[in-house]
Design a protein around this motif. Structure first.
Motif, short mmCIF file in Angstrom:
data_model
loop_
_atom_site.label_atom_id
_atom_site.label_comp_id
_atom_site.label_asym_id
_atom_site.label_seq_id
_atom_site.Cartn_x
_atom_site.Cartn_y
_atom_site.Cartn_z
N UNK A 69 -34.74 92.74 -61.10
CA UNK A 69 -33.99 93.77 -61.78
C UNK A 69 -33.32 94.52 -60.63
N UNK A 70 -33.94 94.82 -59.78
CA UNK A 70 -33.27 95.58 -58.37
C UNK A 70 -32.08 94.64 -57.82
N UNK A 71 -32.30 93.45 -58.00
CA UNK A 71 -31.26 92.47 -57.26
C UNK A 71 -29.87 92.25 -58.31
N UNK B 56 -24.36 93.57 -59.40
CA UNK B 56 -23.60 94.47 -60.59
C UNK B 56 -22.82 95.43 -59.63
N UNK B 57 -23.47 96.22 -58.95
CA UNK B 57 -22.91 97.29 -58.09
C UNK B 57 -21.84 96.78 -57.23
N UNK B 58 -22.15 95.69 -56.39
CA UNK B 58 -21.18 95.00 -55.42
C UNK B 58 -20.19 94.49 -56.02
N UNK B 59 -20.36 94.17 -57.29
CA UNK B 59 -19.23 93.25 -57.74
C UNK B 59 -18.07 94.66 -58.52
N UNK C 263 -23.51 106.63 -54.79
CA UNK C 263 -23.52 107.46 -53.72
C UNK C 263 -23.08 106.99 -52.43
N UNK C 264 -23.02 107.52 -51.20
CA UNK C 264 -22.58 106.83 -50.12
C UNK C 264 -23.18 105.66 -49.69
N UNK C 265 -22.41 104.52 -49.68
CA UNK C 265 -22.56 103.19 -49.30
C UNK C 265 -22.51 102.96 -47.87
N UNK D 273 -28.25 101.37 -50.20
CA UNK D 273 -27.89 102.56 -50.70
C UNK D 273 -28.77 103.65 -50.08
N UNK D 274 -28.23 104.67 -49.36
CA UNK D 274 -29.09 105.87 -48.67
C UNK D 274 -30.06 106.31 -49.43
N UNK D 275 -31.34 106.41 -49.05
CA UNK D 275 -32.42 107.08 -50.12
C UNK D 275 -32.05 108.72 -49.77
#
Length: 105
Positions: free
Chosen positions: A74-76, A81-84, A90-92, A101-103
């Protein structure tokens, strides 16, 4: 990597472990018949909440057939989806070929 929270109290240890695992981009699998709560209603709500957060719910019989290829990453999928999309929550940051994505804890 996978996390399998199994403890007695779904609303305390299991839920916290599940959320931490998801936040750290593990695939969280909660064995529903290996944890409980004070009431059936509390148990139902906690399981639904963990599932909404991204956990895969299954019982121990289904777990017997578990293998890394049987649980979707699910994380992948979320990362893809976010990259697309053009929207980033948040800051990339990129490090060469690594995307993260920064913790913010």
């Amino acid at each position: 990597l996978h996390s399998f929270p199994t403890r007695r109290s779904s609303d305390l240890c299991v839920r916290t472990t599940c959320y931490d695992a998801i936040a750290l981009e593990y695939n969280a699998v909660v064995l529903t018949d290996c944890c409980s709560s004070q009431t059936e209603e509390i148990q139902r709500v906690n399981l639904e909440d963990m599932e909404r957060a991204g956990a895969l719910l299954m019982d121990s019989a289904a777990f017997a057939a578990y293998g890394p290829e049987t649980v979707p990453d699910l994380s992948a999928a979320i990362r893809e989806e976010m990259l697309a999309s053009d929207a980033f929550p948040e800051p990339f940051k990129t490090d060469g070929d690594t995307v993260s994505w920064t913790d913010r804890w």
